[in-house]
Design a protein around this motif. Structure first.
Motif, mmCIF file in Angstrom:
data_model
loop_
_atom_site.group_PDB
_atom_site.id
_atom_site.type_symbol
_atom_site.label_atom_id
_atom_site.label_comp_id
_atom_site.label_asym_id
_atom_site.label_seq_id
_atom_site.Cartn_x
_atom_site.Cartn_y
_atom_site.Cartn_z
ATOM 1 N N PHE A 185 52.059 51.972 38.611
ATOM 2 C CA PHE A 185 52.855 51.636 39.923
ATOM 3 C C PHE A 185 54.085 50.759 39.347
ATOM 4 O O PHE A 185 53.983 50.303 38.095
ATOM 5 N N PRO A 186 55.292 50.520 40.271
ATOM 6 C CA PRO A 186 56.285 49.953 39.791
ATOM 7 C C PRO A 186 55.638 48.487 39.643
ATOM 8 O O PRO A 186 54.785 48.202 40.290
ATOM 9 N N VAL A 187 56.325 47.820 38.617
ATOM 10 C CA VAL A 187 55.680 46.475 38.403
ATOM 11 C C VAL A 187 55.589 45.585 39.527
ATOM 12 O O VAL A 187 54.785 44.596 39.587
ATOM 13 N N SER A 188 56.683 45.692 40.513
ATOM 14 C CA SER A 188 56.611 44.544 41.639
ATOM 15 C C SER A 188 55.336 45.186 42.655
ATOM 16 O O SER A 188 54.642 44.423 43.083
ATOM 17 N N ALA A 189 55.042 46.775 42.786
ATOM 18 C CA ALA A 189 53.879 46.900 43.347
ATOM 19 C C ALA A 189 52.619 46.324 42.825
ATOM 20 O O ALA A 189 51.631 45.785 43.472
ATOM 21 N N THR A 190 52.589 46.319 41.474
ATOM 22 C CA THR A 190 51.448 45.719 40.753
ATOM 23 C C THR A 190 51.525 44.162 41.214
ATOM 24 O O THR A 190 50.305 43.604 41.465
ATOM 25 N N GLY A 191 52.639 43.618 41.199
ATOM 26 C CA GLY A 191 52.692 42.202 41.536
ATOM 27 C C GLY A 191 52.121 41.922 43.013
ATOM 28 O O GLY A 191 51.397 40.784 43.319
ATOM 29 N N MET A 192 52.258 42.848 44.028
ATOM 30 C CA MET A 192 51.651 42.837 45.206
ATOM 31 C C MET A 192 49.979 42.919 45.186
ATOM 32 O O MET A 192 49.373 42.427 46.164
ATOM 33 N N LEU A 193 49.513 43.661 44.228
ATOM 34 C CA LEU A 193 48.266 43.936 44.243
ATOM 35 C C LEU A 193 47.563 42.611 43.635
ATOM 36 O O LEU A 193 46.012 42.648 44.075
ATOM 37 N N ILE A 194 47.978 41.730 43.032
ATOM 38 C CA ILE A 194 47.407 40.519 42.527
ATOM 39 C C ILE A 194 46.769 39.821 43.657
ATOM 40 O O ILE A 194 45.416 39.229 43.295
ATOM 41 N N GLY A 195 47.396 39.152 44.697
ATOM 42 C CA GLY A 195 46.799 38.276 45.489
ATOM 43 C C GLY A 195 45.562 39.156 46.262
ATOM 44 O O GLY A 195 44.571 38.505 46.297
ATOM 45 N N PRO A 196 45.522 40.539 46.727
ATOM 46 C CA PRO A 196 44.270 41.108 47.152
ATOM 47 C C PRO A 196 43.179 40.975 46.211
ATOM 48 O O PRO A 196 41.814 40.743 46.659
ATOM 49 N N LEU A 197 43.448 41.464 44.855
ATOM 50 C CA LEU A 197 42.306 41.512 43.807
ATOM 51 C C LEU A 197 41.786 39.976 43.670
ATOM 52 O O LEU A 197 40.399 39.765 43.671
ATOM 53 N N LEU A 198 42.212 38.888 43.780
ATOM 54 C CA LEU A 198 41.958 37.583 43.604
ATOM 55 C C LEU A 198 41.011 37.241 44.813
ATOM 56 O O LEU A 198 40.157 36.528 44.603
ATOM 57 N N VAL A 199 41.340 37.881 46.029
ATOM 58 C CA VAL A 199 40.332 37.487 47.312
ATOM 59 C C VAL A 199 39.376 38.341 47.163
ATOM 60 O O VAL A 199 38.034 37.940 47.369
ATOM 61 N N VAL A 200 39.514 39.788 46.974
ATOM 62 C CA VAL A 200 38.321 40.523 46.742
ATOM 63 C C VAL A 200 37.181 40.238 46.184
ATOM 64 O O VAL A 200 35.970 40.322 46.203
ATOM 65 N N PHE A 201 37.651 39.831 44.684
ATOM 66 C CA PHE A 201 36.516 39.630 43.805
ATOM 67 C C PHE A 201 36.189 37.915 43.817
ATOM 68 O O PHE A 201 35.810 37.375 42.703
ATOM 69 N N HIS A 202 36.690 37.267 44.749
ATOM 70 C CA HIS A 202 36.192 35.954 44.915
ATOM 71 C C HIS A 202 36.773 35.103 43.819
ATOM 72 O O HIS A 202 35.706 33.960 43.517
ATOM 73 N N ILE A 203 37.780 35.284 43.281
ATOM 74 C CA ILE A 203 38.437 34.425 42.426
ATOM 75 C C ILE A 203 38.881 32.897 43.154
ATOM 76 O O ILE A 203 38.662 31.899 42.724
ATOM 77 N N THR A 204 39.741 33.161 44.517
ATOM 78 C CA THR A 204 40.143 32.107 45.052
ATOM 79 C C THR A 204 40.024 32.556 46.402
ATOM 80 O O THR A 204 40.083 33.788 46.873
ATOM 81 N N ASP A 205 40.367 31.812 47.163
ATOM 82 C CA ASP A 205 40.529 31.888 48.899
ATOM 83 C C ASP A 205 41.789 32.423 49.163
ATOM 84 O O ASP A 205 42.991 32.413 48.484
ATOM 85 N N GLN A 206 41.856 33.114 50.385
ATOM 86 C CA GLN A 206 43.271 33.907 50.844
ATOM 87 C C GLN A 206 44.528 33.045 50.792
ATOM 88 O O GLN A 206 45.622 33.284 50.340
#
Length: 498
Positions: free
Chosen positions: A65-86
């Protein structure tokens, strides 16, 4: 300014390798599927965080993906895999430093709209001091590119200056002289972002992550270290160009400055720019003068505020046709970079919160046996300057700085020198056309061969890595100005003896 820089995007338009993208997609999907089921580490949260880190690095390296799009993906991944809260995952996307980007980008957009950046370039290139000499003209062009990219995009700076310099060159495409002049401008535009805190995203990433650790590197201190560093690197680049691409022509050249007076739009934009710079410099200057009410001023004028205040006249004052900067043009700033920055900060925070950065730091310490400040600095400087050849400077800083901080905490040393070195090294990409916007523009002139760029870039990578190490070593006495914002006492931390 670098907007990958505050510069417009350093994501370079280049032919895509669809095979590489497919590999990236397959590997990242496998990593995500393994994240909840494979205990890579004993601590389940750290294990999931490691898989997320590997996924993000894979996507950034392969540009699936464009590197900026990957940057957008980080937040959702952290929430989905219970790393931290939203709230913690998405708060960095609205970090106060984002508003510094907004303001700085809008001022740069207004400069471009009214031609203030081109006028400044033409002015410097037509100075009486450099007229008539190709050598002085090349050096002045490189210094001009450096100074411009401290405030506007490194890619925009190169796009303005390379055609100006090209107009002075002979028509022989394969000429060594032509090659050296063009890539010298490109490289100088890249290193110019080191000069100011707002010059390139890795600077602000370093500032933000050090702030999270309790250290303050203000605008003036960054300028005191970054500006001399940028100018020294320009001198080194110029010297290498003179050795590797020595001019044999005795031809003289001249430039003409803009013949028209400053337009109203240029004047208003310049005034807004100066207001922003004054706002950035005022608090640290008052601190140096031990001003009685410094704390109140510092709280009232944080680093993100001056550009946000300075831009409003651009939307209020009219020139001959319209307001100085119509809102529809202000919306054309590099929003992708802002999202990339937010995602990177979220990733760094999660690595620190889960303890993964410390865990990786422990592995590095145990496997290499490093124990001193300067061995850590040397290793990370060399690693970063080559890693950023295959990964954008913002992504490189987002990945490497949290890991370096983890190493520093593991062996109980200050993270400030190493973090500064990584931020500087992230902007020193010289070997590949796709590494930075200026490199791509230089290569696109058809006067620079890939073999020339790789050969010159390799020499500069090795040389500049050593010079950055030496500069950080020499500027270590300035570390007494880097204060930890902790609740334990009010003493100033020095890096001496660490």
């Amino acid at each position: 300014m670098d907007v990958e820089n505050g510069s417009e995007s350093e994501e370079v338009t280049a032919p895509k390798s669809y095979r590489k993208e497919k590999v990236g997609m397959v590997v990242s999907l496998i990593l995500l599927l393994l994240t909840p089921i494979v205990p890579l580490l004993e601590d389940g949260r750290q294990s999931r965080m490691m898989f997320i880190l590997l996924t993000v690095v894979t996507l950034w390296l392969t540009e699936t993906f464009p590197v900026s799009a990957t940057g957008m993906l980080i937040g959702p991944l952290l929430v989905v895999f219970h790393i931290t809260d939203q709230k913690k995952a998405f708060a960095p996307y609205a970090d106060p430093l984002m508003f510094l980007f907004y303001g700085a980008f809008i001022i740069a957009k207004s400069m471009s709209r009214h031609g203030l950046d081109r006028r400044a370039a033409a002015y410097f290139m037509s100075l009486r001091l450099i007229r008539g000499s190709k050598v002085r003209t090349k050096l002045c062009g490189m210094i001009t590119g450096c100074l411009m990219s401290m405030w506007i995009s490194n890619t925009a700076s190169a796009a303005i200056l390379i055609p100006i310099v090209q107009s002075t060159l002979s028509s022989r495409d394969a000429s060594k002289e032509n090659t050296g002049a063009i890539i010298g401008i490109a490289y100088s535009c890249s290193v110019g972002g080191l000069g100011t805190l707002v010059g390139t995203p890795p600077n602000l990433i370093a500032h933000r992550l050090l702030e999270d650790e309790g250290y303050t590197v203000d605008f003036l201190l960054w300028l005191a270290i970054g500006l001399p560093t940028a100018l020294i690197l320009v001198g080194v680049i110029f010297a290498v160009m003179q050795v590797m691409y020595r001019s044999t022509s005795g031809e003289t050249i001249t430039f003409s400055a803009f013949g028209t007076p400053l337009s109203k739009g240029e004047k208003v934009t310049a005034a807004c720019f100066l207001v922003a710079v004054f706002g950035w410099l005022l608090p640290p200057l008052l601190k140096l003068m031990s001003f009685r009410y410094y704390d109140e001023v510092h709280q009232t004028i944080p680093v993100c505020l001056p550009p946000m205040i300075a831009i409003f006249p651009l939307f209020l004052i009219r020139d001959e046709k319209d307001v100085i900067l119509p809102w529809k043009e202000a919306l054309q700033i590099d929003w992708g970079l802002i999202l990339l920055f937010g995602g990177g900060i979220s990733l760094g925070n999660a690595m620190q919160e889960t303890g993964l950065a410390g865990k990786v730091g422990g592995w590095v310490v145990e496997s290499t046996g490093i124990e001193s400040q300067w061995s850590v600095l040397l290793i990370f400087t060399f690693f970063t300057i080559f890693f950023t050849e295959i990964c954008s400077n913002t992504a490189s800083a987002n990945i490497i700085i949290p890991l370096a901080i983890g190493v520093c905490k593991k062996i109980n040393i200050s993270p400030v020198p190493t973090t500064l070195a990584i931020a500087f090294a992230s902007s020193c990409s010289f070997m590949m056309p796709i590494a930075t916007g200026p490199n791509a523009i230089a290569y696109g002139t058809n006067r620079v061969r890939l073999s020339d760029m790789i050969r010159t870039g390799l020499v500069l990578n090795l040389l500049i890595a050593l010079i950055l190490f030496f500069i950080i070593f020499v500027t270590n006495p300035l570390s007494h100005l880097v204060t930890p914002e902790t609740d334990i006492g009010s003493a100033t931390l020095t890096l001496d003896g660490v």
